[in-house]
Design an enzyme around this catalytic site. Structure first.
Site, PDB file in Angstrom:
ATOM      1  CD1 TRP A 196      -1.962  -2.214   2.068  1.00  0.00           C
ATOM      2  CD2 TRP A 196      -2.637  -1.732  -0.010  1.00  0.00           C
ATOM      3  NE1 TRP A 196      -2.785  -3.225   1.639  1.00  0.00           N
ATOM      4  CE2 TRP A 196      -3.213  -2.962   0.372  1.00  0.00           C
ATOM      5  CE3 TRP A 196      -2.926  -1.235  -1.270  1.00  0.00           C
ATOM      6  CZ2 TRP A 196      -4.047  -3.699  -0.473  1.00  0.00           C
ATOM      7  CZ3 TRP A 196      -3.749  -1.958  -2.120  1.00  0.00           C
ATOM      8  CH2 TRP A 196      -4.296  -3.171  -1.715  1.00  0.00           C
TER       9      TRP A 196
ATOM     10  CG  ASP B  84      -2.938   4.011   4.485  1.00  0.00           C
ATOM     11  OD1 ASP B  84      -3.937   3.899   5.223  1.00  0.00           O
ATOM     12  OD2 ASP B  84      -2.783   3.330   3.454  1.00  0.00           O
TER      13      ASP B  84
ATOM     14  CE  LYS C  25      -8.395  -2.480   5.032  1.00  0.00           C
ATOM     15  NZ  LYS C  25      -8.194  -3.592   4.132  1.00  0.00           N
TER      16      LYS C  25
END
Lengths: 362, 362
Positions: B104, B172, B196
């Protein structure tokens, strides 16, 4: 309709069929025997992939989308596409033609200025009509012609798809998508956010002619990149899975209603009922929109004494007729009667309009 | 937990507390006596404005967000911010420092290249650890330093907030946001997608230091423009109202659990249980991640015979232990144990891991 439910005339987020909400409620803890809510399910799982394929096919069937066009499930709302359209379609010509008929087409045009040149095709002095085509100033070198099929704020709708020759036609159909059949093949790109006629905020469906995909500007953000999204079948990253699921339930409901031909008939009946009440009120109620440009989805109107507005709205609310206040830039009232608003709901509104008028004209 | 529910170890979209889903189910047709679903409610209505203000305050309380920082409710997911961060924070220096520790952060860096220069601060040969700071190559002229606090694919997590001096730190935190307390004041920008640890896909929360807002590049799309969104209190256009509502229910649930200090303790206990089972298996199970960089949220592991994987997954599914397959780029297994996964769920997994091992080592 259950007695606890309001009759919701909101312009968006807006009314959803009660049977859809009941199904969503029932399946909230265990969707399709997965032992989990749809919102807990991985977008990479088999059951979700099957679901999104079914939903896409249902949309293709409802709209008779030809194979020349690709369906994209995107996020955001119309604003996402205000940027996405010029970023993906300005291409080498670097110019977009914009037909201005209200707030949303104007905002889309202002956003497009960041990415290239824009030409204003037409703009009425007031946003109360679709200007006749004789008054349009189309470019000869535009990459696309953009318009908004239905403007929610002032309630102006195109009666037909405009003919712009060979230039790709781009349409924001956010507030009347799926309210009547239309010929998808006439469009380079047509899109709609979900929170008017097919569900909840956070989902935008775009239908893009495949040969127009791949012309994005180099600084197009990934999520706005039609090519990336098309290649990944809208699964480049996690899509709005729950909003897609709700849209799917609404597509099922639309099929149960008889599809778009049938829903279009009901929608015409619904708006005729309300416009007739306005037009037959001897000026007690007035619609500010030119008759042939009147929206079938959003009906703004005023009553002859502005001071009665609060009383009118309060009286309506007592009958559970809610979200009828006009847009803050317009005032008065606005009845948004998307697919999920029943004919009976419109009747109740009209009965109230007449009762209120009588109470003032005793 | 109701008997019909799976024990869902999905990496995202992921498990949601059952009590939250029950409340959402119950309120689906009539939220807060409005006579409508939250998803039908106008974002401009009084009840929604009150709701979003309450939810923002709950988040401020949970994280002790200082007044120097602004909370933004955005759409999309982390990918939205992969573009949003450079578009808003590259500013005049036009350079971002990227610490690469997995898929990511790498994708975020590649996206940032569209908008300016990037400097790779560090990148391990394999993404199985956080490289020690001695190996970092920080720029002297970067506009920000970017990292991903927890990489879901290989299960690598920063044990602490890295010290990068005066350069704004951007993080992030999509997969471990709200899983432990952290000092928001150390960040220029920290963000997380919802699917999440706080709900459903289609919502991203960003917390941005106010003095960094207003530096967006000229071609920043409206929806990605921090300044526009901050000035409008996240209501520039229709936000993901239903996803925000679900996040709010999860913030309520977090407060009921005792807040982030308590949830952090439970999360530590949960991951210790599983890592102990791996480490005490005499090599039957293995974790590919360096011990001090192991994620508390996503635990990838393999068993010593790759041919047993299908049998292992099928056996787990019979016990309703689901979504345990490793990421397609890694293979093996992965247990994602976000806030909503109970300690009891982890115990069931560990018992199964031990039973399976015993069955093979008879």
């Amino acid at each position: 309709m259950s007695t606890e439910r309001s009759i919701n005339f909101s312009a968006g987020p807006a009314i959803i069929p009660e049977s859809v909400l009941q199904k969503a409620s029932k399946e909230m803890l265990n969707w399709n025997n997965t032992g989990m809510s749809l919102m807990e399910l991985s977008h990479r799982s088999g059951p979700f992939k099957e679901l999104i394929a079914k939903i896409e096919q249902d949309l293709i069937d409802l709209l008779k989308i030809p194979e020349t066009h690709k369906v994209l499930f995107l996020q955001g709302g119309a604003h996402f596409m205000f940027s996405g359209v010029p970023l993906n379609l300005m291409g080498e010509n670097g110019k977009g033609d914009y037909i201005l008929t209200g707030n949303w087409s104007t905002r889309a045009m202002n956003e497009a200025k960041k990415y290239g040149k824009v030409n204003v095709v037409c703009k009425p002095d007031e946003f109360n009509k679709i200007p006749p085509k004789e008054e349009w100033n189309l470019s000869t070198d535009a990459s696309y012609v953009y318009y908004c099929d239905n403007e929610t704020v002032k309630g102006v709708e195109f009666p037909d798809i405009p003919d712009v020759g060979d230039v790709p036609l781009v349409c924001d159909m956010s507030s009347n998508f799926l309210s009547r059949p239309f010929d998808v093949s006439k469009f380079g790109c047509v899109y709609a956010c979900a929170q008017k006629n097919f569900g909840m905020a956070g989902l935008t469906i775009a239908i893009v002619r495949k040969d127009l995909i791949g012309k994005q500007l180099p600084y197009t953000p990934m999520m706005l990149d039609f090519e990336l999204q098309a290649k990944a079948n809208s699964m480049f990253n996690t899509p709005s899975t729950y909003a897609i699921y709700i849209a799917g339930l609404i597509f099922d409901w639309l099929k149960e209603q008889g599809g778009l031909e049938e829903i279009a008939k009901i929608n015409l009946k619904k708006c005729k009922l309300i416009y007739d009440a306005i037009d037959n009120s001897n000026g007690f109620y007035k619609s500010p929109v030119e008759i042939k440009s009147r929206s079938r989805m959003n009906i703004p109107f005023v009553c002859k004494n502005k001071e009665w507005e609060t009383e009118w709205l309060e009286g309506a609310a007592k009958l559970k007729l809610v979200s009828l206040k006009g847009h803050r830039s317009v005032g008065g009232f606005r009845a948004s009667i998307y697919n999920a608003m029943s004919y009976e709901g419109c009747e109740k509104l009209v009965n109230y309009m007449i009762d209120f008028m009588k109470s003032k004209e005793k």
